[in-house]
Design a protein around this motif. Structure first.
Motif, mmCIF file in Angstrom:
data_model
loop_
_atom_site.group_PDB
_atom_site.id
_atom_site.type_symbol
_atom_site.label_atom_id
_atom_site.label_comp_id
_atom_site.label_asym_id
_atom_site.label_seq_id
_atom_site.Cartn_x
_atom_site.Cartn_y
_atom_site.Cartn_z
ATOM 1 N N MET A 176 0.828 -1.198 0.000
ATOM 2 C CA MET A 176 0.000 0.000 0.000
ATOM 3 C C MET A 176 0.873 1.263 0.000
ATOM 4 O O MET A 176 0.446 2.317 -0.431
ATOM 5 N N ASN A 177 2.075 1.142 0.548
ATOM 6 C CA ASN A 177 2.975 2.295 0.534
ATOM 7 C C ASN A 177 3.645 2.459 -0.826
ATOM 8 O O ASN A 177 4.425 3.393 -1.027
ATOM 9 N N GLY A 178 3.380 1.498 -1.745
ATOM 10 C CA GLY A 178 3.922 1.597 -3.097
ATOM 11 C C GLY A 178 5.314 0.992 -3.252
ATOM 12 O O GLY A 178 6.017 1.274 -4.216
ATOM 13 N N SER A 179 5.733 0.145 -2.284
ATOM 14 C CA SER A 179 7.079 -0.449 -2.365
ATOM 15 C C SER A 179 7.120 -1.581 -3.416
ATOM 16 O O SER A 179 6.111 -2.253 -3.623
ATOM 17 N N LYS A 180 8.286 -1.719 -4.021
ATOM 18 C CA LYS A 180 8.497 -2.839 -4.963
ATOM 19 C C LYS A 180 8.800 -4.097 -4.155
ATOM 20 O O LYS A 180 9.193 -4.018 -2.978
ATOM 21 N N ASN A 181 8.630 -5.282 -4.825
ATOM 22 C CA ASN A 181 8.864 -6.562 -4.139
ATOM 23 C C ASN A 181 10.248 -6.617 -3.516
ATOM 24 O O ASN A 181 10.434 -7.109 -2.405
ATOM 25 N N LYS A 182 11.225 -6.093 -4.290
ATOM 26 C CA LYS A 182 12.614 -6.139 -3.845
ATOM 27 C C LYS A 182 12.797 -5.352 -2.531
ATOM 28 O O LYS A 182 13.407 -5.828 -1.587
ATOM 29 N N VAL A 202 8.078 -13.001 -0.913
ATOM 30 C CA VAL A 202 7.221 -11.820 -0.998
ATOM 31 C C VAL A 202 6.172 -12.038 -2.066
ATOM 32 O O VAL A 202 4.977 -11.779 -1.851
ATOM 33 N N LYS A 203 6.585 -12.496 -3.236
ATOM 34 C CA LYS A 203 5.649 -12.751 -4.326
ATOM 35 C C LYS A 203 4.573 -13.737 -3.889
ATOM 36 O O LYS A 203 3.379 -13.561 -4.186
ATOM 37 N N ARG A 204 5.006 -14.801 -3.110
ATOM 38 C CA ARG A 204 4.041 -15.812 -2.677
ATOM 39 C C ARG A 204 3.002 -15.175 -1.728
ATOM 40 O O ARG A 204 1.804 -15.334 -1.889
ATOM 41 N N HIS A 205 3.501 -14.412 -0.760
ATOM 42 C CA HIS A 205 2.581 -13.744 0.178
ATOM 43 C C HIS A 205 1.625 -12.847 -0.564
ATOM 44 O O HIS A 205 0.427 -12.816 -0.275
ATOM 45 N N ARG A 206 2.113 -12.141 -1.573
ATOM 46 C CA ARG A 206 1.274 -11.231 -2.344
ATOM 47 C C ARG A 206 0.154 -11.966 -3.038
ATOM 48 O O ARG A 206 -1.013 -11.577 -2.967
ATOM 49 N N SER A 207 0.484 -13.044 -3.682
ATOM 50 C CA SER A 207 -0.573 -13.740 -4.412
ATOM 51 C C SER A 207 -1.562 -14.358 -3.450
ATOM 52 O O SER A 207 -2.773 -14.366 -3.692
ATOM 53 N N HIS A 208 -1.082 -14.848 -2.264
ATOM 54 C CA HIS A 208 -2.000 -15.397 -1.263
ATOM 55 C C HIS A 208 -2.988 -14.336 -0.795
ATOM 56 O O HIS A 208 -4.187 -14.558 -0.749
ATOM 57 N N LYS A 260 -7.005 -14.216 -1.043
ATOM 58 C CA LYS A 260 -7.846 -14.163 0.153
ATOM 59 C C LYS A 260 -8.768 -12.947 0.094
ATOM 60 O O LYS A 260 -9.931 -13.000 0.510
ATOM 61 N N LEU A 261 -8.270 -11.838 -0.405
ATOM 62 C CA LEU A 261 -9.074 -10.615 -0.426
ATOM 63 C C LEU A 261 -9.925 -10.503 -1.680
ATOM 64 O O LEU A 261 -10.656 -9.509 -1.855
ATOM 65 N N GLU A 262 -9.870 -11.513 -2.532
ATOM 66 C CA GLU A 262 -10.693 -11.598 -3.730
ATOM 67 C C GLU A 262 -10.503 -10.383 -4.626
ATOM 68 O O GLU A 262 -11.484 -9.782 -5.093
ATOM 69 N N VAL A 263 -9.269 -9.941 -4.788
ATOM 70 C CA VAL A 263 -8.985 -8.865 -5.739
ATOM 71 C C VAL A 263 -8.001 -9.368 -6.782
ATOM 72 O O VAL A 263 -7.254 -10.316 -6.536
ATOM 73 N N THR A 264 -8.056 -8.686 -7.950
ATOM 74 C CA THR A 264 -7.188 -9.142 -9.019
ATOM 75 C C THR A 264 -6.142 -8.103 -9.365
ATOM 76 O O THR A 264 -5.170 -8.383 -10.031
ATOM 77 N N SER A 265 -6.347 -6.842 -8.936
ATOM 78 C CA SER A 265 -5.359 -5.823 -9.306
ATOM 79 C C SER A 265 -4.988 -5.002 -8.081
ATOM 80 O O SER A 265 -5.699 -5.004 -7.067
ATOM 81 N N ILE A 266 -3.883 -4.283 -8.190
ATOM 82 C CA ILE A 266 -3.442 -3.402 -7.117
ATOM 83 C C ILE A 266 -4.491 -2.329 -6.875
ATOM 84 O O ILE A 266 -4.766 -1.931 -5.726
ATOM 85 N N ALA A 267 -5.141 -1.840 -7.953
ATOM 86 C CA ALA A 267 -6.162 -0.800 -7.826
ATOM 87 C C ALA A 267 -7.328 -1.292 -6.969
ATOM 88 O O ALA A 267 -7.795 -0.588 -6.064
ATOM 89 N N GLU A 268 -7.793 -2.537 -7.257
ATOM 90 C CA GLU A 268 -8.902 -3.102 -6.462
ATOM 91 C C GLU A 268 -8.488 -3.251 -5.004
ATOM 92 O O GLU A 268 -9.266 -2.960 -4.090
ATOM 93 N N LEU A 269 -7.243 -3.705 -4.805
ATOM 94 C CA LEU A 269 -6.721 -3.891 -3.443
ATOM 95 C C LEU A 269 -6.753 -2.556 -2.676
ATOM 96 O O LEU A 269 -7.221 -2.476 -1.549
ATOM 97 N N ALA A 270 -6.283 -1.511 -3.361
ATOM 98 C CA ALA A 270 -6.246 -0.194 -2.708
ATOM 99 C C ALA A 270 -7.650 0.266 -2.340
ATOM 100 O O ALA A 270 -7.886 0.790 -1.243
ATOM 101 N N GLN A 271 -8.619 0.048 -3.241
ATOM 102 C CA GLN A 271 -9.993 0.475 -2.955
ATOM 103 C C GLN A 271 -10.548 -0.281 -1.759
ATOM 104 O O GLN A 271 -11.205 0.291 -0.892
#
Lengths: 207, 608
Positions: free
Chosen positions: A150-156, A169-175, A179-190
């Motif tokens: 949410m702070n806009g950090s890259k995976n690295k 990190v990538k694994r946690h992100r996809s999990h 779980k939150l039933e979103v497909t994009s960063i935009a949906e996640l932010a909303q």
């Protein structure tokens, strides 16, 4: 349901009659303390409260409701609306502020507005609760990753900050996306915004 | 005629003259008993002179003894009358000494008449021819009577008495009289004792008492002439003093008057008719005077005068008189009663002055005060307007809502008449409630002069509290009222007294708000304060007064409030003063202010 709170028994009776005759379902309380003592968390409707009451006045009642899990909208009535008290009531976020001798139409319109807002807020609260329930399923590590995303950090950067490798990190992100039933960063932010925006502290207490 | 006869007759004549003068003084003024006593002693001296003349020419020892016996009566009369004269004239001398001398002299008269021939001689053997001024007179030769020592004792006491009285008179400011009378009397006594001793030894034909007494008579004559000179002086001073008094009275428009109670005659100085409460010219009685007084004040004035005389008070009274032009004049009179010996009032003397202008100013001030009080009540009403409007809108709102609901219930099919019936009953109740609020507000708006009535303290307190009930409720301040129901009624103007309590309670309210924290409590309690007063106390838990300002708390335009006008407390004081009460303020030891108002209890005949 309209909850009427007024220490003046005579006015309480008369406004109850008016609202009943206009087709509202009402319930009367002679003091704010009484009302709070009998409050059920799943109450639906709005509160019509006298501003000046002994022990606990209208503004204190509103503040108490706002802190509770069920913040019903409040319409204030007062015998005499002088400027300092009306300013104070509005500052506290009163839905409406009316004198007791206001026209019938104004009172009924205010009650209807409050009820509508109450209903809208209830839907919004239910939606938010559902989103919060989804957020609650996250593991602590996933939550950490989420806050960095949410702070806009890259995976690295996230990997470096948390001291784990980039693949994790990538694994946690996809999990967490799943779980939150979103497909994009935009949906996640909303989602995060909707779950916590209205009442930041209630999001935190929910956690 | 022989020289002896001439001298002794002249001595008797002088004594008689002085006796007559003093007798006249006494006849004019019966209080001058001293002069009467002197008269008695001078007459006795004249008698003694005649007796001496006879004794010196006695032919036989028996004749000598008999005359001397009667001379003792005259001498005793002179001594006793002189002793009491001194006591009264100088106002000094020891009473017991006077009685001792009187007793001794009377005692000596007993052996004088019981034993032969008299108290001086036990026996007169023969008469010794003595030549005096070309005439041959008889001097006694005989044995002395031991009772004579009593006479000597009384003479010694007389000397002590006279010296003591003269010294005491000096302390009383009668030094000159004491000196003149004391010295002359002492000389008289010593000479009399000396000549008496010479007579007893047969050297002199008599004690020459009548001649010796002339010293004292002349001293008294001197006193009388001094008195006369002084009387002339006093008369002159009196005339001056009268003139000064008249001038002062005229300058100050003072009326001087005197009511002779016994003759029922009122005298007054010459001021214009009925101005300053007097009238020039003719003498009138009290009843005539009361005719000139305003009918409403007549009884009160008469009662006051009678009471003053009965109780020996000073007269102090204000009343109205109707002038010749039928105008009303206010008079203030002040007087004193003079009493006779048996405490019966003789006259009432005094001054009076026209105070109409002052009374008008007082009334004017009163009117201003009433107006100011009204303005301040308006200000109070402004302060209370929010609370009062709130209080009034409650029933008005209820009436409106009930009417609207009733209309809706009537439109239902079928109309809900039972509900409408209840609604109408409620509307009536609320209407009455609103009327009561308006009634209370009106009391603050009423204008009006001071209108004194009688009221119960509890009622007064409750009415004031009702005016502030809404305001107190809105500000969450508790008002504790403790007023015993059995307090006596007080006299006052209801609205003004309510205003005082409202002002005090509003001050307390402000002080509590200024204090910000602590107990929000005001106490209003009443109690009896002595016989004549009721005390009302307002106490609060607020900030109290700044100690330095306690003194000028009740001054006008003094305020500690940002939006105050500084009239509240000064007006309270003005109102309470007009009621004959007192108001005082202190800080409570535990914080907060305490104001006490003392109000007079209504007189018994005023209570309803």
């Amino acid at each position: 349901m309209v909850f009427i709170v007024d220490d003046d028994a005579s006015f309480l009776k008369s406004i109850e009659r008016l609202l009943r005759s206009a087709g509202f379902v009402t319930q009367c309380y002679s003091s704010a303390v009484d009302f709070i003592a009998q409050q059920a968390p799943d109450r639906v409707g709005c509160v019509l409260a006298d501003l000046r009451m002994p022990d606990m006045d209208g503004i204190a009642l509103q503040a108490h409701l706002a802190r509770s899990g069920n913040p019903l909208p409040v319409v204030f009535l007062t015998g005499h609306g002088d400027i300092p008290t009306s300013v104070e009531a509005m500052r506290q976020g009163a839905e409406d502020f009316l004198v007791k001798t206001a026209p019938k139409e104004a009172i009924i319109a205010a009650v209807e507005r409050a009820l509508a807002r109450g209903a809208k807020e209830r839907v919004f609260r239910a939606h938010r609760r559902a989103l919060q329930a989804r957020l609650n399923t996250l593991t602590p590590r996933e939550e950490q990753v989420l806050s960095h995303v949410m702070n806009g950090s890259k995976n690295k950067q996230i990997a470096a900050a948390l001291g784990i490798d980039e693949r994790s990190v990538k694994r946690h992100r996809s999990h967490l996306m799943r779980k939150l039933e979103v497909t994009s960063i935009a949906e996640l932010a909303q989602l995060v915004f909707e779950a916590g925006a209205r009442e930041d502290d209630s999001y935190r207490t929910a956690k | 005629m022989s020289w002896i006869t001439v001298i002794w007759s002249m001595a008797a004549g002088v004594s008689l003259t002085l006796a007559a003068v003093n007798l006249l003084v006494w006849l004019r003024d019966r209080d001058a008993v001293a002069n009467a006593l002197f008269s008695v002693s001078a007459v006795a001296a004249a008698v003694l002179a005649m007796q001496e003349l006879a004794v010196m020419r006695a032919q036989t020892p028996a004749e000598f003894g008999a005359i001397l016996r009667w001379m003792h009566v005259s001498a005793a009369t002179i001594v006793i009358a002189t002793v009491w004269f001194i006591r009264l004239y100088l106002g000094a001398g020891r009473r017991w000494l006077a009685w001792a001398i009187t007793g001794l002299r009377l005692l000596v008269l007993i052996p004088n008449f019981m034993l032969y021939p008299n108290a001086t001689f036990a026996e007169v053997h023969a008469l010794n021819p003595v030549s005096l001024l070309g005439e041959t007179l008889s001097a006694p030769v005989g044995e002395m009577n031991p009772w004579r020592h009593l006479i000597l004792l009384s003479t010694v006491l007389l000397c002590i008495f006279v010296v003591d009285a003269a010294l005491a008179a000096r302390k009383l400011g009668k030094g000159r009289q004491g000196m003149v009378l004391g010295a002359s009397l002492l000389m008289t006594i010593i000479l009399a004792a000396l000549f008496s001793a010479l007579m007893v030894r047969g050297v002199l034909p008599s004690a020459f008492i009548a001649l010796v007494y002339l010293v004292f008579v002349l001293a008294m004559a001197f006193e009388l002439s001094v008195d006369m000179i002084r009387a002339r002086q006093v008369a002159g001073e009196l005339r001056d003093s009268r003139e000064r008094m008249r001038l002062a009275a005229r300058a100050a428009d003072l009326g001087l008057w005197e009511w002779d109670v016994v003759r029922d005659e009122i005298w007054s100085n010459d001021v214009d008719h009925t101005s300053a409460g007097v009238f020039g010219g003719k003498r009138i009685g009290l009843a005539d005077y009361l005719e000139l007084v305003h009918p409403d004040d007549r009884d009160r004035l008469e009662t006051t005068i009678r009471r003053t005389m009965a109780q020996a008070w000073e007269l102090q009274v204000e009343y109205r008189m109707i002038g010749a032009d039928s105008t009303e004049r206010w008079i203030s009179a002040w007087g004193k009663v003079e009493y006779g010996e048996s405490r019966q009032p003789l006259r009432l003397r005094g001054v009076s002055v026209d105070i109409t202008a002052r009374k008008q100013l007082e009334a004017e001030a009163q009117r201003h005060c009433s107006q100011l009080a009204r303005v301040q009540r308006g200000f109070v009403l402004g302060q209370l307007s929010s609370a009062l409007a709130h209080e009034l809108n409650q029933p008005l709102g209820a009436i409106l809502r009930n009417a609207e609901a009733g209309e809706a219930f009537l439109r239902q099919d079928p109309p809900n008449l039972a509900e409408v019936g209840e609604i109408l009953a409620d509307i009536q109740k609320d209407d009455q409630r609103a009327a009561a609020v308006i009634q209370r507000m009106r009391s603050l708006l009423q204008h009006g002069e001071l209108c004194f009535g009688v009221m119960r303290p509890l009622e007064l307190v409750q009415q004031a509290a009702a005016l502030l009930e809404a305001e107190m409720g809105a500000q969450h301040v508790a008002l504790g009222i403790a007023v015993p129901a059995d307090l006596p009624e007080i006299r006052g103007d209801r609205i003004h007294l309510q205003q005082v309590l409202v002002n005090l309670l509003l001050n307390s309210l402000d002080a509590i708000n200024a204090a910000k924290h602590g107990q929000r409590q005001i106490d209003l309690h009443a109690a009896r304060a002595g016989e004549a007063m009721v005390s009302l106390v307002v106490e609060d838990s607020g900030t109290g007064f700044a100690p330095a300002r306690l003194a000028d708390l009740f001054e006008p335009l003094y305020t500690t409030k940002p939006d105050g006008i500084g009239l509240g407390l000064s007006l309270c004081k003005t109102i309470i003063d007009a009621h004959g009460g007192r108001i005082s303020a202190v800080n409570r030891p535990r914080g907060g202010a305490r104001i006490e108002v003392l109000l007079p209890v209504a007189a018994a005949d005023e209570s309803a």
